[in-house]
Design a protein around this motif. Structure first.
Motif, PDB file in Angstrom:
ATOM      1  N   MET A  36      -7.430  -3.988   1.876  1.00 50.34           N
ATOM      2  CA  MET A  36      -6.334  -4.236   0.952  1.00 50.34           C
ATOM      3  C   MET A  36      -5.015  -3.920   1.632  1.00 50.34           C
ATOM      4  O   MET A  36      -4.931  -3.042   2.478  1.00 50.34           O
ATOM      5  CB  MET A  36      -6.465  -3.359  -0.295  1.00 50.34           C
TER       6      MET A  36
ATOM      7  N   ASP B  74      -1.171  -0.797   4.859  1.00 55.18           N
ATOM      8  CA  ASP B  74      -2.570  -0.649   4.469  1.00 55.18           C
ATOM      9  C   ASP B  74      -2.660   0.177   3.188  1.00 55.18           C
ATOM     10  O   ASP B  74      -1.856   1.079   2.955  1.00 55.18           O
ATOM     11  CB  ASP B  74      -3.370   0.051   5.570  1.00 55.18           C
ATOM     12  N   ILE B  75      -3.662  -0.128   2.393  1.00 52.49           N
ATOM     13  CA  ILE B  75      -3.931   0.607   1.152  1.00 52.49           C
ATOM     14  C   ILE B  75      -5.326   1.216   1.247  1.00 52.49           C
ATOM     15  O   ILE B  75      -6.296   0.509   1.540  1.00 52.49           O
ATOM     16  CB  ILE B  75      -3.865  -0.338  -0.078  1.00 52.49           C
ATOM     17  N   GLU B  76      -5.420   2.512   1.019  1.00 51.52           N
ATOM     18  CA  GLU B  76      -6.735   3.168   1.010  1.00 51.52           C
ATOM     19  C   GLU B  76      -7.462   2.913  -0.294  1.00 51.52           C
ATOM     20  O   GLU B  76      -8.675   2.742  -0.314  1.00 51.52           O
ATOM     21  CB  GLU B  76      -6.562   4.690   1.196  1.00 51.52           C
ATOM     22  N   ARG B  77      -6.698   2.920  -1.387  1.00 53.68           N
ATOM     23  CA  ARG B  77      -7.329   2.802  -2.693  1.00 53.68           C
ATOM     24  C   ARG B  77      -6.375   2.108  -3.654  1.00 53.68           C
ATOM     25  O   ARG B  77      -5.184   2.362  -3.645  1.00 53.68           O
ATOM     26  CB  ARG B  77      -7.659   4.201  -3.198  1.00 53.68           C
ATOM     27  N   PHE B  78      -6.930   1.212  -4.461  1.00 48.08           N
ATOM     28  CA  PHE B  78      -6.146   0.511  -5.466  1.00 48.08           C
ATOM     29  C   PHE B  78      -6.983   0.434  -6.730  1.00 48.08           C
ATOM     30  O   PHE B  78      -8.134   0.011  -6.697  1.00 48.08           O
ATOM     31  CB  PHE B  78      -5.805  -0.903  -4.972  1.00 48.08           C
ATOM     32  N   GLU B  79      -6.398   0.859  -7.824  1.00 48.81           N
ATOM     33  CA  GLU B  79      -7.095   0.790  -9.117  1.00 48.81           C
ATOM     34  C   GLU B  79      -6.158   0.240 -10.165  1.00 48.81           C
ATOM     35  O   GLU B  79      -4.973   0.571 -10.177  1.00 48.81           O
ATOM     36  CB  GLU B  79      -7.542   2.189  -9.563  1.00 48.81           C
ATOM     37  N   LYS B  80      -6.678  -0.590 -11.004  1.00 49.39           N
ATOM     38  CA  LYS B  80      -5.931  -1.097 -12.147  1.00 49.39           C
ATOM     39  C   LYS B  80      -6.656  -0.589 -13.384  1.00 49.39           C
ATOM     40  O   LYS B  80      -7.772  -1.023 -13.672  1.00 49.39           O
ATOM     41  CB  LYS B  80      -5.879  -2.614 -12.099  1.00 49.39           C
TER      42      LYS B  80
ATOM     43  N   CYS C 258      -0.129  -5.962  -4.312  1.00 50.24           N
ATOM     44  CA  CYS C 258      -1.352  -5.472  -3.684  1.00 50.24           C
ATOM     45  C   CYS C 258      -2.315  -6.655  -3.629  1.00 50.24           C
ATOM     46  O   CYS C 258      -2.572  -7.305  -4.641  1.00 50.24           O
ATOM     47  CB  CYS C 258      -1.937  -4.325  -4.509  1.00 50.24           C
TER      48      CYS C 258
END
Length: 107
Positions: free
Chosen positions: A1, A100-106, A47
């Motif tokens: 991501m 860079d994204i380590e974690r993505f939550e919706k 994202c």
């Protein structure tokens, strides 16, 4: 991501937003101000999967136009007591950062 920060001139906000939506890309919009001319901008936070980054950049390129504008010279130079005169500067386009994204939550 990836997290794409796309900073565009306020004049292009509507077109870029519409282009992103048309491409199926969701974004968060933040009002921002440029440090050079102190003019209005919009910062899009997007994202997306790694393979969608180029699409995001292409949409921003297509819908954010560069243009020339006259501004008082005192805006871009230290005033020295002399009369201010207009100076032509390029504005618009897009400034894009990709991280860079380590974690993505919706939620």
């Amino acid at each position: 991501m990836k997290l794409v920060y796309a900073i565009v001139n306020s004049d292009d906000t509507y077109a870029v937003n519409k282009g992103l939506l048309k491409a199926g890309i969701r974004a968060t919009k933040l009002s921002s101000t440029g440090g050079f001319l102190m003019s209005g901008n919009t910062t899009f936070l997007i994202c997306c999967p790694d393979e969608q980054v180029e699409l995001v950049i292409e949409v921003c390129k297509k819908y954010s136009k560069k243009r020339k504008q006259f501004v008082p010279s005192s805006t871009i130079m230290e005033p020295d007591g002399a009369a201010s005169y207009p100076v032509e500067v390029a504005i618009g386009g897009a400034t894009i950062f990709v991280t860079d994204i380590e974690r993505f939550e919706k939620v």
